[in-house]
Each structure stands twice: as C-alpha cells, then as structure tokens.
Design a protein around this motif. Structure first.
Motif: not given
Length: 179
Positions: A12-34
């Motif tokens: 759940e924590d990771i989902d929140i982080q990833v969703n925040s990164l994706y919403a901020a258009n930090k696509l590479d950061d979101a992808f790399n986190r996953i």
C-alpha cells in the motif's frame, strides 16, 4: 547509540508512492520504483501503472502485457479491463474492446467511462441500438459529461429519432455553456 530499524514498505505504501510519482508525471521514477519489486510481489495497481507508463511512451504491446499481468494478480480489476478496451478501441479492434469493457462493467457496473467507451465501440460495429443503451447508461451514472449527451444525440440522429437527438443535443449545449 541505538540504531533505528528500517521497516519494509508495504504494498500500500509503495502504491501511494508510485501513484504520487505518476501523478506528478515522474514516469521514469514511478517505473523504476515498481521495477524494484519482484514481479510475483507486484500488485494489480502497480502493473496498471506500469502499463500506463508504457502507453505514455507509445509502447502499446508492453502496455497490453502489463494490463494482462494486472489481471493475473486480480482477475476482477476493472481498471485493467477498461485500459485494455481502450487499447483495442484505438487499434480498430472494436469487438475486443467490447469484450473488455463488458468485463470492466461486470466488476464495476457504475463506471460511466466504460459505458461511454462501450457505446463508442458499438458505433464502430454499427450496432446503434446497443450504442444508444451504453450511452444512456453512461448518462445515468454520470449525467454531467457533455460528450455522453453529444454521442447519444448522434446515435439518435442515425436511428432517425430527431426529437430525441435534439433533446440530448440540448443537454450537451447546456453542459458546454455551464463549463
């Protein structure tokens, strides 16, 4: 001196982080986190975000794989069916789109965008009666989207129902003027 213990992030924590990164258009950061998460531990939401990122980068086949992976994790994850439907609708595969929108609606009956896109897919197959019903459902679940009314007016016009077409075109115009 006492050292603090680092607790592992929950899914759940990771989902929140990833969703925040994706919403901020930090696509590479979101992808790399996953990517840091082993594949067999990824949530359906994480696979969905990876699919969205792949689609953002124009990698439709990879996106399709990610959405299907989300469904492997959670076969009732309506968002993955919806996104697959969108891929197929945009690829001129309306029957595959219809199948996926129906699954999305099976698991979330009130999801108005799926009703609307189902109507668009039915237009592509020339099944105007089913398109009409899908647009009526979209309007039932969310009457405040102008495009739903516009496409319903279009279908009514194609069906030769001028009075109904004018009525929904009127709703469309009111919504457009209010925005």
């Amino acid at each position: 001196m006492l050292q603090g213990l680092a607790l592992a992030d929950t899914a759940e924590d990771i989902d929140i982080q990833v969703n925040s990164l994706y919403a901020a258009n930090k696509l590479d950061d979101a992808f790399n986190r996953i990517i840091e998460i082993p594949q067999d531990e990824r949530t359906a939401q994480q696979w969905l975000i990876m699919g969205n990122i792949m689609l953002d980068y124009g990698r439709k086949d990879d996106a399709e794989f990610m959405y299907n992976s989300a469904l492997t994790v959670d076969p009732k994850f309506y968002k993955a069916y919806y996104n697959l439907g969108n891929i197929y609708l945009n690829s001129d595969k309306p029957y595959m789109a219809i199948e996926n929108y129906k699954y999305a609606l099976k698991y979330n009956k009130g999801f108005a965008p799926a009703h609307y896109n189902l109507g668009c897919a039915y237009i592509k197959t020339a099944d105007l009666k089913k398109a009409k019903n899908a647009f009526l459902d979209a309007i039932f679940y969310n009457p405040n989207v102008a495009d739903y009314h516009f496409n319903l007016a279009y279908v009514y016009k194609q069906l030769g129902k001028e009075k109904d077409a004018k009525e929904y075109l009127g709703y469309y115009n009111k919504l457009m003027n209010n925005n």
